[in-house]
Design a protein around this motif. Sequence first.
Motif, PDB file in Angstrom:
ATOM      1  N   THR A  60      56.705   9.275 -29.698  1.00  0.00           N
ATOM      2  CA  THR A  60      56.137   9.978 -30.859  1.00  0.00           C
ATOM      3  C   THR A  60      56.293   9.152 -32.124  1.00  0.00           C
ATOM      4  N   LEU A 113      56.041  19.233 -29.764  1.00  0.00           N
ATOM      5  CA  LEU A 113      57.111  18.372 -29.250  1.00  0.00           C
ATOM      6  C   LEU A 113      58.363  19.198 -28.954  1.00  0.00           C
ATOM      7  N   VAL A 138      54.260  19.385 -34.847  1.00  0.00           N
ATOM      8  CA  VAL A 138      55.321  18.660 -34.127  1.00  0.00           C
ATOM      9  C   VAL A 138      56.418  19.644 -33.749  1.00  0.00           C
TER      10      VAL A 138
END
Length: 222
Positions: A164, A87, A83
Amino acid sequence: MAMGFCDQIWAEVAPLRQAILAHPFLTALADGTLPRDSFQHYIVQDSLYLAEYARVLAIAAARAPSAAGRLEFSDGAKVAVQVEEGLHQAFFAQFGVTAAMVQAAEPTPACLGYTSYLASLAATRSYEELIAAILPCFWVYWEVGCAIKPRATSPNPYAPWIDTYADPGFGAATDRVHALVDEAAAATTPTMRDAMARAFRNATRYEWMFWDSAWRLETWPV
């Protein structure tokens, strides 16, 4: 059926959870008006947080008494790193955060307080307390994602972040950690359950502080 440890502590921290959901940072994020510098602050601090959180999850995996626990926490450590890389790289590009900015960034008092608290539990306290403090990072984000998604404006610059944490896959991971915490609580003493409840409460307080520090663009006071 008696209420499990997690549901009990979740009900107890309801005022804290309300304070989180009502925080102006998250209100503004939902309606897409969150100032860019607040989100920049948040995402840089979050990448510093996740790097430490991944280490704490790896320690929880090493200390877990069951194969299920070892798998879940080692997977969680891997996801935290992914992540952070996936992200965040996308957000860094979208919101103009450079690699130099990230490298120069120091954790704020809220971020350092939270990660140091988790690290101290990992180093000096029980496995039960450690995983009770790990859970809010999953559960609070899942609640926030699910609460924000239906009311978020569209288009919204923060939609990928919202998606998410409202993703059913993230919900399933939350449920698995929740089950491990309940299992540990059921197998231990009332004194240890009190210590677990304290760890869960403290981590939830830090979640509020983390968003609040981004909203205020917190730096070190001296």
